[in-house]
Design a protein around this motif. Sequence first.
Motif, PDB file in Angstrom:
ATOM      1  N   LEU A 247       6.655 -13.804  -1.956  1.00  0.00           N
ATOM      2  CA  LEU A 247       6.539 -15.208  -2.334  1.00  0.00           C
ATOM      3  C   LEU A 247       5.226 -15.836  -1.859  1.00  0.00           C
ATOM      4  CD1 LEU A 247      10.204 -16.362  -1.635  1.00  0.00           C
ATOM      5  CD2 LEU A 247       9.139 -15.944  -3.863  1.00  0.00           C
ATOM      6  N   GLY A 248       4.407 -15.055  -1.157  1.00  0.00           N
ATOM      7  CA  GLY A 248       3.091 -15.534  -0.741  1.00  0.00           C
ATOM      8  C   GLY A 248       3.000 -16.077   0.671  1.00  0.00           C
ATOM      9  N   TYR A 249       4.037 -15.925   1.460  1.00  0.00           N
ATOM     10  CA  TYR A 249       4.028 -16.414   2.840  1.00  0.00           C
ATOM     11  C   TYR A 249       3.617 -15.284   3.785  1.00  0.00           C
ATOM     12  CZ  TYR A 249       6.832 -20.282   1.026  1.00  0.00           C
ATOM     13  OH  TYR A 249       7.281 -21.357   0.309  1.00  0.00           O
ATOM     14  N   GLU A 250       2.817 -15.624   4.772  1.00  0.00           N
ATOM     15  CA  GLU A 250       2.451 -14.685   5.828  1.00  0.00           C
ATOM     16  C   GLU A 250       3.011 -15.235   7.135  1.00  0.00           C
ATOM     17  OE1 GLU A 250      -1.655 -13.537   5.997  1.00  0.00           O
ATOM     18  OE2 GLU A 250      -1.827 -13.663   3.817  1.00  0.00           O
ATOM     19  N   LEU A 251       3.930 -14.498   7.735  1.00  0.00           N
ATOM     20  CA  LEU A 251       4.601 -14.972   8.946  1.00  0.00           C
ATOM     21  C   LEU A 251       4.266 -14.086  10.130  1.00  0.00           C
ATOM     22  CD1 LEU A 251       8.169 -15.536   7.440  1.00  0.00           C
ATOM     23  CD2 LEU A 251       6.404 -17.244   7.829  1.00  0.00           C
ATOM     24  N   SER A 252       4.089 -14.708  11.276  1.00  0.00           N
ATOM     25  CA  SER A 252       3.963 -13.939  12.513  1.00  0.00           C
ATOM     26  C   SER A 252       5.348 -13.406  12.859  1.00  0.00           C
ATOM     27  CB  SER A 252       3.447 -14.841  13.642  1.00  0.00           C
ATOM     28  OG  SER A 252       4.446 -15.796  13.994  1.00  0.00           O
ATOM     29  N   ASP A 253       5.418 -12.505  13.819  1.00  0.00           N
ATOM     30  CA  ASP A 253       6.714 -11.974  14.248  1.00  0.00           C
ATOM     31  C   ASP A 253       7.599 -13.090  14.791  1.00  0.00           C
ATOM     32  OD1 ASP A 253       6.018  -9.421  13.481  1.00  0.00           O
ATOM     33  OD2 ASP A 253       5.403  -8.798  15.499  1.00  0.00           O
ATOM     34  N   GLU A 254       7.016 -14.026  15.523  1.00  0.00           N
ATOM     35  CA  GLU A 254       7.777 -15.146  16.073  1.00  0.00           C
ATOM     36  C   GLU A 254       8.307 -16.055  14.968  1.00  0.00           C
ATOM     37  OE1 GLU A 254       7.215 -18.967  19.084  1.00  0.00           O
ATOM     38  OE2 GLU A 254       5.680 -17.403  19.031  1.00  0.00           O
ATOM     39  N   GLU A 255       7.468 -16.356  13.982  1.00  0.00           N
ATOM     40  CA  GLU A 255       7.904 -17.183  12.854  1.00  0.00           C
ATOM     41  C   GLU A 255       9.027 -16.496  12.083  1.00  0.00           C
ATOM     42  OE1 GLU A 255       3.809 -19.540  11.672  1.00  0.00           O
ATOM     43  OE2 GLU A 255       4.046 -17.432  11.069  1.00  0.00           O
TER      44      GLU A 255
ATOM     45  N   THR B 115      11.190 -14.372  13.278  1.00  0.00           N
ATOM     46  CA  THR B 115      12.395 -14.427  14.107  1.00  0.00           C
ATOM     47  C   THR B 115      13.111 -15.760  13.934  1.00  0.00           C
ATOM     48  OG1 THR B 115      11.503 -12.874  15.716  1.00  0.00           O
ATOM     49  CG2 THR B 115      13.268 -14.329  16.476  1.00  0.00           C
ATOM     50  N   HIS B 116      12.363 -16.867  13.961  1.00  0.00           N
ATOM     51  CA  HIS B 116      12.961 -18.193  13.787  1.00  0.00           C
ATOM     52  C   HIS B 116      13.529 -18.351  12.373  1.00  0.00           C
ATOM     53  CE1 HIS B 116      11.829 -19.744  17.666  1.00  0.00           C
ATOM     54  NE2 HIS B 116      10.575 -19.370  17.470  1.00  0.00           N
ATOM     55  N   LEU B 117      12.775 -17.890  11.379  1.00  0.00           N
ATOM     56  CA  LEU B 117      13.234 -17.970   9.998  1.00  0.00           C
ATOM     57  C   LEU B 117      14.484 -17.125   9.794  1.00  0.00           C
ATOM     58  CD1 LEU B 117      12.726 -19.009   7.102  1.00  0.00           C
ATOM     59  CD2 LEU B 117      11.435 -16.907   6.710  1.00  0.00           C
ATOM     60  N   PHE B 118      14.535 -15.957  10.420  1.00  0.00           N
ATOM     61  CA  PHE B 118      15.664 -15.052  10.266  1.00  0.00           C
ATOM     62  C   PHE B 118      16.956 -15.685  10.786  1.00  0.00           C
ATOM     63  CE2 PHE B 118      18.254 -11.321  11.503  1.00  0.00           C
ATOM     64  CZ  PHE B 118      18.364 -10.737  10.245  1.00  0.00           C
TER      65      PHE B 118
ATOM     66  N   LEU C  71      13.817 -23.018   3.163  1.00  0.00           N
ATOM     67  CA  LEU C  71      13.781 -22.660   4.585  1.00  0.00           C
ATOM     68  C   LEU C  71      12.360 -22.742   5.130  1.00  0.00           C
ATOM     69  CD1 LEU C  71      16.214 -19.598   4.683  1.00  0.00           C
ATOM     70  CD2 LEU C  71      16.607 -21.856   5.683  1.00  0.00           C
ATOM     71  N   MET C  72      11.383 -22.292   4.347  1.00  0.00           N
ATOM     72  CA  MET C  72       9.990 -22.337   4.790  1.00  0.00           C
ATOM     73  C   MET C  72       9.509 -23.783   4.922  1.00  0.00           C
ATOM     74  SD  MET C  72       9.078 -19.282   5.379  1.00  0.00           S
ATOM     75  CE  MET C  72       7.357 -19.630   5.646  1.00  0.00           C
TER      76      MET C  72
ATOM     77  N   ARG D 168      11.374 -26.462   5.480  1.00  0.00           N
ATOM     78  CA  ARG D 168      12.037 -27.059   6.641  1.00  0.00           C
ATOM     79  C   ARG D 168      11.450 -26.542   7.947  1.00  0.00           C
ATOM     80  NH1 ARG D 168      18.290 -27.108   4.556  1.00  0.00           N
ATOM     81  NH2 ARG D 168      17.997 -28.811   3.086  1.00  0.00           N
ATOM     82  N   ALA D 169      11.086 -25.271   7.980  1.00  0.00           N
ATOM     83  CA  ALA D 169      10.459 -24.717   9.184  1.00  0.00           C
ATOM     84  C   ALA D 169       9.122 -25.405   9.434  1.00  0.00           C
ATOM     85  CB  ALA D 169      10.272 -23.218   9.037  1.00  0.00           C
ATOM     86  N   HIS D 170       8.355 -25.619   8.376  1.00  0.00           N
ATOM     87  CA  HIS D 170       7.057 -26.294   8.504  1.00  0.00           C
ATOM     88  C   HIS D 170       7.248 -27.739   8.948  1.00  0.00           C
ATOM     89  CE1 HIS D 170       2.906 -27.350   7.809  1.00  0.00           C
ATOM     90  NE2 HIS D 170       3.304 -28.356   7.068  1.00  0.00           N
ATOM     91  N   GLN D 171       8.234 -28.440   8.395  1.00  0.00           N
ATOM     92  CA  GLN D 171       8.506 -29.811   8.799  1.00  0.00           C
ATOM     93  C   GLN D 171       8.900 -29.892  10.268  1.00  0.00           C
ATOM     94  OE1 GLN D 171      11.459 -30.921   5.912  1.00  0.00           O
ATOM     95  NE2 GLN D 171       9.930 -31.694   4.467  1.00  0.00           N
ATOM     96  N   GLY D 172       9.659 -28.926  10.727  1.00  0.00           N
ATOM     97  CA  GLY D 172      10.058 -28.886  12.132  1.00  0.00           C
ATOM     98  C   GLY D 172       8.873 -28.722  13.049  1.00  0.00           C
TER      99      GLY D 172
END
Length: 78
Positions: free
Chosen positions: A31-39, A41-44, A65-66, A68-72
């Motif tokens: 979908l074009g998102y690049e997440l760190s391992d920490e990101e 984990t939170h998304l999972f 979810l992405m 809402r994670a960004h808004q947080g």
Amino acid sequence: MSAETVGWSGVGLVLGKHSGRHALRAKTEALGYELSDEELTHLFVRFKELADRKKLVDERDIHTLMIRAHQGVVQEFS
């Protein structure tokens, strides 16, 4: 006939409550998102909560979810 012929351009990987981190990472990357391992984990964690309520999690759910994670993150730094 292809999926594009009937107007569907989505990724074919279906996610549900038994999907793991690798599947979630593959879907977010598709979908074009690049997440760190920490990101990831939170998304999972949020993904599993949603998957427990829904039978299948689709691309719109992942985008939500992405967002809402960004808004947080933005609220955390405000």
